[in-house]
Scaffold this motif. Sequence first.
Motif, PDB file in Angstrom:
ATOM      1  N   ILE A 216       3.746  -5.643  12.145  1.00 15.15           N
ATOM      2  CA  ILE A 216       3.821  -6.026  10.729  1.00 15.15           C
ATOM      3  C   ILE A 216       5.148  -5.534  10.165  1.00 15.15           C
ATOM      4  N   ILE A 217       5.782  -6.390   9.396  1.00 20.94           N
ATOM      5  CA  ILE A 217       7.005  -5.998   8.690  1.00 20.94           C
ATOM      6  C   ILE A 217       6.736  -6.035   7.194  1.00 20.94           C
ATOM      7  N   VAL A 218       6.938  -4.910   6.532  1.00 27.86           N
ATOM      8  CA  VAL A 218       6.785  -4.824   5.079  1.00 27.86           C
ATOM      9  C   VAL A 218       8.159  -5.067   4.454  1.00 27.86           C
ATOM     10  N   ALA A 219       8.295  -6.211   3.786  1.00 22.12           N
ATOM     11  CA  ALA A 219       9.571  -6.590   3.175  1.00 22.12           C
ATOM     12  C   ALA A 219       9.318  -7.098   1.757  1.00 22.12           C
ATOM     13  N   VAL A 220       8.582  -6.286   0.992  1.00 21.68           N
ATOM     14  CA  VAL A 220       8.094  -6.728  -0.318  1.00 21.68           C
ATOM     15  C   VAL A 220       9.057  -6.464  -1.471  1.00 21.68           C
ATOM     16  N   GLY A 221      10.200  -5.865  -1.178  1.00 16.97           N
ATOM     17  CA  GLY A 221      11.118  -5.565  -2.276  1.00 16.97           C
ATOM     18  C   GLY A 221      10.544  -4.517  -3.208  1.00 16.97           C
ATOM     19  N   MET A 222      10.922  -4.614  -4.472  1.00 18.50           N
ATOM     20  CA  MET A 222      10.388  -3.703  -5.490  1.00 18.50           C
ATOM     21  C   MET A 222       9.551  -4.469  -6.485  1.00 18.50           C
ATOM     22  N   GLY A 371      15.898  -0.524 -13.919  1.00 24.01           N
ATOM     23  CA  GLY A 371      15.451  -0.336 -12.545  1.00 24.01           C
ATOM     24  C   GLY A 371      14.119  -1.012 -12.308  1.00 24.01           C
ATOM     25  N   GLN A 372      13.507  -0.719 -11.161  1.00 23.28           N
ATOM     26  CA  GLN A 372      12.247  -1.340 -10.797  1.00 23.28           C
ATOM     27  C   GLN A 372      11.279  -0.308 -10.217  1.00 23.28           C
ATOM     28  N   LYS A 373       9.997  -0.579 -10.409  1.00 23.07           N
ATOM     29  CA  LYS A 373       8.963   0.275  -9.844  1.00 23.07           C
ATOM     30  C   LYS A 373       8.838   0.027  -8.340  1.00 23.07           C
ATOM     31  N   ARG A 374       8.171   0.947  -7.680  1.00 22.38           N
ATOM     32  CA  ARG A 374       7.923   0.838  -6.245  1.00 22.38           C
ATOM     33  C   ARG A 374       6.565   0.184  -5.976  1.00 22.38           C
ATOM     34  N   ILE A 379       1.892   0.490  -0.095  1.00 20.95           N
ATOM     35  CA  ILE A 379       2.275   1.550   0.848  1.00 20.95           C
ATOM     36  C   ILE A 379       1.101   2.484   1.105  1.00 20.95           C
ATOM     37  N   GLN A 380       0.358   2.791   0.051  1.00 17.26           N
ATOM     38  CA  GLN A 380      -0.799   3.676   0.201  1.00 17.26           C
ATOM     39  C   GLN A 380      -1.901   3.013   1.014  1.00 17.26           C
ATOM     40  N   GLU A 381      -2.077   1.701   0.826  1.00 16.76           N
ATOM     41  CA  GLU A 381      -3.131   1.014   1.581  1.00 16.76           C
ATOM     42  C   GLU A 381      -2.831   1.015   3.078  1.00 16.76           C
ATOM     43  N   PHE A 382      -1.561   0.939   3.440  1.00 19.85           N
ATOM     44  CA  PHE A 382      -1.196   1.019   4.848  1.00 19.85           C
ATOM     45  C   PHE A 382      -1.284   2.444   5.382  1.00 19.85           C
ATOM     46  N   ASN A 383      -1.390   3.397   4.458  1.00 22.53           N
ATOM     47  CA  ASN A 383      -1.522   4.811   4.825  1.00 22.53           C
ATOM     48  C   ASN A 383      -0.363   5.279   5.703  1.00 22.53           C
ATOM     49  N   ILE A 384       0.857   4.899   5.271  1.00 16.29           N
ATOM     50  CA  ILE A 384       2.042   5.332   5.998  1.00 16.29           C
ATOM     51  C   ILE A 384       2.772   6.395   5.180  1.00 16.29           C
ATOM     52  N   GLN A 385       3.521   7.220   5.863  1.00 15.52           N
ATOM     53  CA  GLN A 385       4.248   8.288   5.180  1.00 15.52           C
ATOM     54  C   GLN A 385       5.270   7.686   4.216  1.00 15.52           C
ATOM     55  N   GLN A 386       5.382   8.322   3.052  1.00 16.30           N
ATOM     56  CA  GLN A 386       6.304   7.816   2.037  1.00 16.30           C
ATOM     57  C   GLN A 386       6.802   8.961   1.167  1.00 16.30           C
ATOM     58  N   SER A 387       7.890   8.702   0.479  1.00 14.73           N
ATOM     59  CA  SER A 387       8.465   9.670  -0.445  1.00 14.73           C
ATOM     60  C   SER A 387       8.760   8.969  -1.750  1.00 14.73           C
ATOM     61  N   ASN A 388       8.026   9.347  -2.785  1.00 17.89           N
ATOM     62  CA  ASN A 388       8.178   8.718  -4.102  1.00 17.89           C
ATOM     63  C   ASN A 388       8.022   7.209  -4.049  1.00 17.89           C
ATOM     64  N   GLY A 389       7.069   6.749  -3.242  1.00 20.40           N
ATOM     65  CA  GLY A 389       6.794   5.322  -3.153  1.00 20.40           C
ATOM     66  C   GLY A 389       7.683   4.575  -2.186  1.00 20.40           C
ATOM     67  N   ILE A 390       8.597   5.284  -1.499  1.00 24.41           N
ATOM     68  CA  ILE A 390       9.500   4.652  -0.540  1.00 24.41           C
ATOM     69  C   ILE A 390       9.008   4.976   0.869  1.00 24.41           C
ATOM     70  N   PRO A 391       8.666   3.975   1.671  1.00 21.18           N
ATOM     71  CA  PRO A 391       8.193   4.245   3.029  1.00 21.18           C
ATOM     72  C   PRO A 391       9.236   5.028   3.831  1.00 21.18           C
ATOM     73  N   SER A 392       8.791   6.014   4.558  1.00 23.23           N
ATOM     74  CA  SER A 392       9.680   6.761   5.441  1.00 23.23           C
ATOM     75  C   SER A 392       9.799   5.983   6.752  1.00 23.23           C
ATOM     76  N   VAL A 393      11.032   5.683   7.159  1.00 24.32           N
ATOM     77  CA  VAL A 393      11.233   4.888   8.370  1.00 24.32           C
ATOM     78  C   VAL A 393      12.236   5.562   9.297  1.00 24.32           C
ATOM     79  N   VAL A 411      12.395  -2.450  -0.408  1.00 27.54           N
ATOM     80  CA  VAL A 411      11.228  -1.565  -0.404  1.00 27.54           C
ATOM     81  C   VAL A 411      11.586  -0.187   0.138  1.00 27.54           C
ATOM     82  N   ILE A 412      12.637  -0.096   0.984  1.00 29.62           N
ATOM     83  CA  ILE A 412      13.039   1.215   1.509  1.00 29.62           C
ATOM     84  C   ILE A 412      14.331   1.713   0.876  1.00 29.62           C
ATOM     85  N   TYR A 413      14.897   0.931  -0.043  1.00 29.19           N
ATOM     86  CA  TYR A 413      16.140   1.361  -0.681  1.00 29.19           C
ATOM     87  C   TYR A 413      15.903   2.632  -1.500  1.00 29.19           C
TER      88      TYR A 413
END
Length: 447
Positions: A216-222, A371-374, A379-393, A411-413
């Motif tokens: 799966i690729i998460v490319a949802v922007g902001m 600016g824009q929200k995250r 991200i929470q539903e996928f239960n992946i590590q994140q920092s302030n709403g930004i997925p850690s990759v 989404v990772i910017y």
Amino acid sequence: MINSLLDKNFEEVTLGFSKASAMEEANRCLYCYDAPCMRACPTSINVPSFIKKIASGNLKGSAKVILEANPMGASCARVCPTEELCEGACVMQKDDKPIKIGALQRYATDWVKNQDIPLFNAGVPNGKRIAIIGSGPAGLSAARELCRMGYEVTIFEAEKKAGGLNQHGIVSFRLPQEVVDWEVEQVRRLGATILTGKRVGKDVTCDELLENFDRIIVAVGMSKVPNLNIEGEMLEGVLDAIEFVKTTKQETVPQNMIGKKVVVIGAGNTAIDAATCAIRLGAASVKILYRRTAIEMTAYPFEYEFAKQEGVEFQWLTSPKKVVGNEDGQVMALECVQMKLVDCYDRKDALLEVENSNFTIATDFVIRAIGQKRQVDLIQEFNIQQSNGIPSVDPVTLQTSNSKVYACGDVIYGNGYGDATVVSAVQQGKDCAYAIHHSLKQSSEIA
């Protein structure tokens, strides 16, 4: 009246090269070996090669060089900050003027678009299924590469029309919708299934995707613009800049701005887009307010110059305090305070309010562009590590803490991954596709 303004004032501003002007410009190029313009391009387009092909009349070959490296080459030819990237690195910069690389790129890609010539083919099916969430530049770029490598690709797009930021968030007079539609169609022709009006987390769950797809690729922007958190923000006439720009790309624009006063809060590229849209919708005056100065604004210099030419006023060191409404609950004014930048020993250029400097600006509309929200919920539903709403990759593979999930684009910017530009998102989409292919080959899941 409003719709006639859309037809007239939202046509593309910059005209493309004629054949004669394109040939003249292409023949100025030195075709540098180890060209700095190529190194400055996030997608590494072979600039000397595509320009030389234009000079020799091989427009199909030129377009293929461009689109091989950048699947969204037609859009990027219009919206890339070329002055800071390829043209900024041009060796002609020192003694003459840089080659107009963006305009030449547009000339070649427009030609192949108008000829409707297919340049790429789908790969031999390898039996693996990839889900991509979001059909913006990053998602489409990843899909294009994966289809060429034989993957079965399904794109889930929450909006009714595919294209993401390019489709909904960039004004039509800079990037016509027909260009975005063409780029979407190229991906669809390679076999990608694009499901519009399908919001992951609502219409389909993350667990369903994890169960039914190999990667799966998460490319949802902001997401939407955050609130100003000031009194009166819920009054009628306070608008989200992203949503406002989106309405100008629809058949009917709900806001009648003819003869009205408009204030835009923020000084990024989205603020510029919102302000220039308001001008073109007939607003009598449009002001951009920014709490810092022109030096700190995040809009590109060419965007700033364009806005000034359009008639947008800029008011620096100004911060909103309260939106004032009339008895009908509509915006009538914006209370502000002057700001100052103060050098501090431990904090450079601290921003402070100037005492007793409050003042009021009469306005009919206030547009938030801060600016824009995250996309925190997803991200929470996928239960992946994140920092302030930004997925850690992973900085190389863009793989998240879940080995089946990758993320790219806006989404990772913010955590050091590229810039908030279309071209950076395109490259990250490619990177995701190649990383997935390498991972599956290493694990012997594909030949």
